[in-house]
Design a protein around this motif. Structure first.
Motif, PDB file in Angstrom:
ATOM      1  N   UNK A 168      50.352  13.610 -19.235  1.00  0.00           N
ATOM      2  CA  UNK A 168      50.665  13.891 -17.827  1.00  0.00           C
ATOM      3  C   UNK A 168      49.634  14.803 -17.164  1.00  0.00           C
ATOM      4  N   UNK A 169      49.082  15.715 -17.932  1.00  0.00           N
ATOM      5  CA  UNK A 169      48.034  16.588 -17.419  1.00  0.00           C
ATOM      6  C   UNK A 169      46.790  15.783 -17.069  1.00  0.00           C
ATOM      7  N   UNK A 170      46.448  14.796 -17.895  1.00  0.00           N
ATOM      8  CA  UNK A 170      45.321  13.913 -17.592  1.00  0.00           C
ATOM      9  C   UNK A 170      45.527  13.232 -16.241  1.00  0.00           C
ATOM     10  N   UNK A 171      46.751  12.763 -16.006  1.00  0.00           N
ATOM     11  CA  UNK A 171      47.058  12.066 -14.760  1.00  0.00           C
ATOM     12  C   UNK A 171      46.893  13.003 -13.562  1.00  0.00           C
ATOM     13  N   UNK A 172      47.418  14.227 -13.668  1.00  0.00           N
ATOM     14  CA  UNK A 172      47.314  15.160 -12.549  1.00  0.00           C
ATOM     15  C   UNK A 172      45.866  15.555 -12.274  1.00  0.00           C
ATOM     16  N   UNK A 173      45.097  15.789 -13.324  1.00  0.00           N
ATOM     17  CA  UNK A 173      43.685  16.116 -13.135  1.00  0.00           C
ATOM     18  C   UNK A 173      42.931  14.972 -12.473  1.00  0.00           C
ATOM     19  N   UNK A 174      43.414  13.734 -12.673  1.00  0.00           N
ATOM     20  CA  UNK A 174      42.774  12.545 -12.112  1.00  0.00           C
ATOM     21  C   UNK A 174      43.277  12.208 -10.712  1.00  0.00           C
ATOM     22  N   UNK A 175      44.133  13.029 -10.146  1.00  0.00           N
ATOM     23  CA  UNK A 175      44.610  12.787  -8.796  1.00  0.00           C
ATOM     24  C   UNK A 175      45.867  11.966  -8.708  1.00  0.00           C
ATOM     25  N   UNK A 176      46.690  12.010  -9.765  1.00  0.00           N
ATOM     26  CA  UNK A 176      47.946  11.278  -9.763  1.00  0.00           C
ATOM     27  C   UNK A 176      49.130  12.174 -10.040  1.00  0.00           C
ATOM     28  N   UNK A 177      50.309  11.571  -9.988  1.00  0.00           N
ATOM     29  CA  UNK A 177      51.559  12.263 -10.310  1.00  0.00           C
ATOM     30  C   UNK A 177      52.294  11.442 -11.353  1.00  0.00           C
ATOM     31  N   UNK A 178      52.474  12.020 -12.552  1.00  0.00           N
ATOM     32  CA  UNK A 178      53.210  11.312 -13.606  1.00  0.00           C
ATOM     33  C   UNK A 178      54.702  11.399 -13.267  1.00  0.00           C
ATOM     34  N   UNK A 179      55.320  10.259 -12.986  1.00  0.00           N
ATOM     35  CA  UNK A 179      56.663  10.270 -12.418  1.00  0.00           C
ATOM     36  C   UNK A 179      57.764  10.542 -13.436  1.00  0.00           C
ATOM     37  N   UNK A 180      57.515  10.286 -14.712  1.00  0.00           N
ATOM     38  CA  UNK A 180      58.535  10.528 -15.735  1.00  0.00           C
ATOM     39  C   UNK A 180      58.049  11.437 -16.864  1.00  0.00           C
ATOM     40  N   UNK A 181      56.769  11.489 -17.096  1.00  0.00           N
ATOM     41  CA  UNK A 181      56.226  12.244 -18.223  1.00  0.00           C
ATOM     42  C   UNK A 181      56.426  13.741 -18.088  1.00  0.00           C
ATOM     43  N   UNK A 182      56.367  14.429 -19.228  1.00  0.00           N
ATOM     44  CA  UNK A 182      56.565  15.878 -19.293  1.00  0.00           C
ATOM     45  C   UNK A 182      55.362  16.524 -19.956  1.00  0.00           C
ATOM     46  N   UNK A 183      54.583  17.231 -19.181  1.00  0.00           N
ATOM     47  CA  UNK A 183      53.374  17.863 -19.699  1.00  0.00           C
ATOM     48  C   UNK A 183      53.708  18.909 -20.745  1.00  0.00           C
ATOM     49  N   UNK A 184      52.981  18.881 -21.852  1.00  0.00           N
ATOM     50  CA  UNK A 184      53.156  19.872 -22.901  1.00  0.00           C
ATOM     51  C   UNK A 184      54.334  19.640 -23.814  1.00  0.00           C
ATOM     52  N   UNK A 185      55.133  18.594 -23.548  1.00  0.00           N
ATOM     53  CA  UNK A 185      56.296  18.288 -24.377  1.00  0.00           C
ATOM     54  C   UNK A 185      56.110  16.927 -25.046  1.00  0.00           C
ATOM     55  N   UNK A 186      56.990  16.612 -25.982  1.00  0.00           N
ATOM     56  CA  UNK A 186      56.884  15.340 -26.690  1.00  0.00           C
ATOM     57  C   UNK A 186      57.206  14.166 -25.765  1.00  0.00           C
ATOM     58  N   UNK A 187      56.594  13.023 -26.022  1.00  0.00           N
ATOM     59  CA  UNK A 187      56.968  11.811 -25.297  1.00  0.00           C
ATOM     60  C   UNK A 187      58.403  11.450 -25.653  1.00  0.00           C
ATOM     61  N   UNK A 188      59.043  10.635 -24.826  1.00  0.00           N
ATOM     62  CA  UNK A 188      60.447  10.332 -25.069  1.00  0.00           C
ATOM     63  C   UNK A 188      60.768   8.918 -24.590  1.00  0.00           C
ATOM     64  N   UNK A 189      61.778   8.281 -25.205  1.00  0.00           N
ATOM     65  CA  UNK A 189      62.113   6.908 -24.810  1.00  0.00           C
ATOM     66  C   UNK A 189      62.798   6.859 -23.457  1.00  0.00           C
ATOM     67  N   UNK A 190      62.510   5.799 -22.723  1.00  0.00           N
ATOM     68  CA  UNK A 190      63.171   5.546 -21.456  1.00  0.00           C
ATOM     69  C   UNK A 190      63.425   4.037 -21.382  1.00  0.00           C
ATOM     70  N   UNK A 191      63.609   3.503 -20.200  1.00  0.00           N
ATOM     71  CA  UNK A 191      63.824   2.057 -20.033  1.00  0.00           C
ATOM     72  C   UNK A 191      62.912   1.570 -18.911  1.00  0.00           C
ATOM     73  N   UNK A 192      62.624   0.280 -18.931  1.00  0.00           N
ATOM     74  CA  UNK A 192      61.813  -0.279 -17.849  1.00  0.00           C
ATOM     75  C   UNK A 192      62.592  -0.250 -16.533  1.00  0.00           C
TER      76      UNK A 192
END
Length: 321
Positions: A216-240
């Motif tokens: 998510x930090x990569x996305x923000x540095x690149x000019x985006x907003x990660x809509x579900x991700x959590x920077x600095x925390x573990x990835x987690x399952x979601x649904x499409x």
């Protein structure tokens, strides 16, 4: 108000961590001569420091740079992931973890014969590589075990500096980190002031996993907003369904361990723009090439401001006209 405090929170943390790390490089112990790396990112860092010739053993997943591919393989994943789809891999991993079975096989006799004085691994993710505890439990060799466990881009840089210190080449570590910062800094400056784009990065496909740690930090540095991700925390399952409900403008298929072709082959395109990238090289591994991944995301979001860095990517669904 200081300039850094006007930045998004994850970007601000990166800027502040970069300032703290400046000038830290100093040699610590006597340099290790024989290194076994059980972690692909550690292998990349050692090679990036110009010390690939000190590697005497690697894991089966260590594939960069190319010259390490012929080294003795001392650890390998037990799941034949190349023969399984995303859902099958996920089930196999969950069953192994639930049953208390290790996902990795260590060749103890081979490690013993190689006589390393330093073994590199991690404790961040039980799926990604052999843990330091498991190394200590299984290996008889009297080697120092170093665990690299970064959760942010700043901590990836700190891992580079820490390993460079340990290996007696602090100035090389500083140079690698400076190059990372320069790449990220140029991309971030190029997109500064441009509209932020809504992004979902899928770190797994079936089920989809929302991005965590440094992504998510990569996305923000690149000019985006990660809509579900959590920077600095573990990835987690979601649904499409949840992804669609969040209304991303760009979906990046970046499943851990997959290249762009495999991600595109197994991915499920959405109605918004969908691309597949080489996550194995530029997103999943906490190594210097994540800086290149930041540049690629910046290009995908703002191609008018950032030139194509030339990394692999495939477009499954183009942007709406």
């Amino acid at each position: 108000m200081p300039e850094s405090h006007r930045l998004p929170s994850t970007v601000r943390r990166y800027v502040e961590s970069a300032r703290r790390l400046t000038g830290r490089a100093r040699a610590l112990q006597s340099p290790a001569v024989r290194i076994c790396s059980l972690l692909p990112s550690a292998t990349e860092i050692v090679a990036g420091l110009g010390l690939a010739d000190r590697l005497v053993g690697v894991s089966a997943e260590c594939d960069w740079p190319p010259e390490v591919r012929g080294l003795p393989v001392v650890a390998a994943v037990r799941i034949a992931s190349g023969e399984l789809g995303s859902l099958e891999i996920d089930r196999a991993v969950r069953e192994a973890v639930a049953g208390g079975r290790s996902l990795y096989a260590i060749d103890e006799e081979l490690i013993d014969s190689l006589q390393p004085d330093l073994i590199l691994t991690q404790d961040l993710c039980e799926v990604c590589a052999v843990s330091s505890a498991e190394v200590g439990r299984l290996c008889r060799v009297q080697a120092e075990v170093v665990s690299l466990d970064p959760r942010t881009i700043g901590e990836i840089e700190e891992s580079v500096l820490r390993l460079a210190e340990r290996l007696g080449v602090p100035e090389r570590g500083a140079a690698v980190v400076a190059e990372m910062r320069a790449k990220i800094g140029r991309a971030h400056a190029a997109v500064a002031g441009l509209p932020s784009r809504r992004v979902f990065v899928a770190e797994w496909l079936d089920p989809p996993f929302a991005a965590g740690h440094w992504v998510p930090e990569m996305v923000e540095l690149a000019g985006g907003e990660e809509i579900l991700g959590r920077a600095g925390e573990a990835s987690f399952p979601t649904t499409w369904e949840a992804v669609r409900a969040a209304e991303p403008e760009l979906v990046v298929l970046a499943p851990c361990g997959f290249d762009a072709e495999r991600a595109a082959r197994e991915g499920a395109p959405l109605s918004c723009r969908t691309v597949a990238v080489d996550a194995n090289a530029y997103f999943s591994r906490p190594a210097p090439r994540v800086a290149d991944g930041v540049v690629q995301v910046a290009f995908l979001l703002h191609s008018d401001a950032v030139p194509d860095p030339g990394l692999p990517w495939l477009e499954l669904v183009p942007a709406p006209a």
